[in-house]
Scaffold this motif. Structure first.
Motif, mmCIF file in Angstrom:
data_model
loop_
_atom_site.group_PDB
_atom_site.id
_atom_site.type_symbol
_atom_site.label_atom_id
_atom_site.label_comp_id
_atom_site.label_asym_id
_atom_site.label_seq_id
_atom_site.Cartn_x
_atom_site.Cartn_y
_atom_site.Cartn_z
ATOM 1 N N PHE A 173 7.826 0.587 1.685
ATOM 2 C CA PHE A 173 7.369 -0.797 1.592
ATOM 3 C C PHE A 173 7.496 -1.333 0.169
ATOM 4 O O PHE A 173 7.949 -2.459 -0.037
ATOM 5 C CB PHE A 173 5.921 -0.941 2.064
ATOM 6 C CG PHE A 173 5.689 -0.548 3.494
ATOM 7 C CD1 PHE A 173 6.686 -0.671 4.454
ATOM 8 C CD2 PHE A 173 4.464 -0.054 3.893
ATOM 9 C CE1 PHE A 173 6.464 -0.314 5.777
ATOM 10 C CE2 PHE A 173 4.228 0.299 5.216
ATOM 11 C CZ PHE A 173 5.230 0.176 6.156
ATOM 12 N N ALA A 174 7.077 -0.533 -0.823
ATOM 13 C CA ALA A 174 7.126 -0.976 -2.216
ATOM 14 C C ALA A 174 8.565 -1.226 -2.650
ATOM 15 O O ALA A 174 8.841 -2.201 -3.361
ATOM 16 C CB ALA A 174 6.449 0.043 -3.126
ATOM 17 N N SER A 175 9.488 -0.380 -2.235
ATOM 18 C CA SER A 175 10.902 -0.581 -2.569
ATOM 19 C C SER A 175 11.404 -1.887 -1.970
ATOM 20 O O SER A 175 12.120 -2.654 -2.636
ATOM 21 C CB SER A 175 11.755 0.578 -2.056
ATOM 22 O OG SER A 175 11.398 1.769 -2.691
ATOM 23 N N GLY A 176 11.036 -2.153 -0.734
ATOM 24 C CA GLY A 176 11.438 -3.401 -0.089
ATOM 25 C C GLY A 176 10.904 -4.617 -0.815
ATOM 26 O O GLY A 176 11.639 -5.576 -1.076
ATOM 27 N N PHE A 177 9.595 -4.581 -1.185
ATOM 28 C CA PHE A 177 9.012 -5.698 -1.918
ATOM 29 C C PHE A 177 9.675 -5.853 -3.284
ATOM 30 O O PHE A 177 9.973 -6.962 -3.719
ATOM 31 C CB PHE A 177 7.497 -5.521 -2.094
ATOM 32 C CG PHE A 177 6.710 -5.835 -0.867
ATOM 33 C CD1 PHE A 177 6.741 -7.103 -0.307
ATOM 34 C CD2 PHE A 177 5.922 -4.871 -0.269
ATOM 35 C CE1 PHE A 177 6.011 -7.401 0.834
ATOM 36 C CE2 PHE A 177 5.190 -5.156 0.874
ATOM 37 C CZ PHE A 177 5.240 -6.420 1.423
#
Length: 166
Positions: free
Chosen positions: A13-17
């Protein structure tokens, strides 16, 4: 094993954001408003400081909250440790600092202004959705936390949130 699964979800999720906001910043950069060359160096400093704060928040959510920073997979436990002892929204502050630092590094006034606008949108999200949801989920503990810890301006001295629940 559960913590590892939460950490993997968080990384995803953090990579996507992160990539989403880099893409948005690069898109906004095209609007112009060039800044002087000297802004690149302080931009790197802000980018690093914001990154450290954001990573500390993400790690706190994984280890203490048993969840991710994503609103659709939020922490299951109330988190009031680490950076959250001093300010209620350090992850948004870290993200805005990274975005502003990136704008300075790119020498783009448009990205710096976007960082300010993004923080304004984060404020609306916090007030209209996040705080009511946390009040509903964590009740008196969250109410006490809100009375003790400021929403945006960290209190680095004086009283901070105690680990004991009220």
């Amino acid at each position: 094993m559960r913590t590892i699964f939460v950490a993997v979800r968080t990384l995803l999720f953090a990579s996507g954001f992160f990539y989403l906001w880099v893409w948005v910043a690069r898109s906004v950069e095209r609007l112009g408003l060039p800044l002087p060359e000297w802004t690149a160096a302080p931009g790197v400093v802000l980018l690093a400081l914001g990154g450290v704060l954001t990573l500390a928040c993400v790690g706190t959510f994984v280890l203490w909250g048993k969840g991710t920073p994503a609103p659709f997979d939020a922490p299951r436990e109330f988190v009031a440790v680490g950076p959250y002892r001093y300010v209620r929204n350090p992850m948004y502050m870290g993200g805005a600092t990274m975005l502003a630092g990136y704008g300075l590094y790119l020498r783009s006034g448009a990205v710096v202004l976007f960082a300010v606008a993004w923080l304004g949108l984060a404020h609306l999200f916090v007030v209209l959705y996040e705080e009511p949801a946390l009040r509903s989920k964590f009740g008196a503990a969250y109410e006490s936390y809100c009375r003790t810890v400021a929403r945006w301006i960290p209190r680095l001295t004086g009283q901070s949130w105690a680990l004991e629940k009220p």
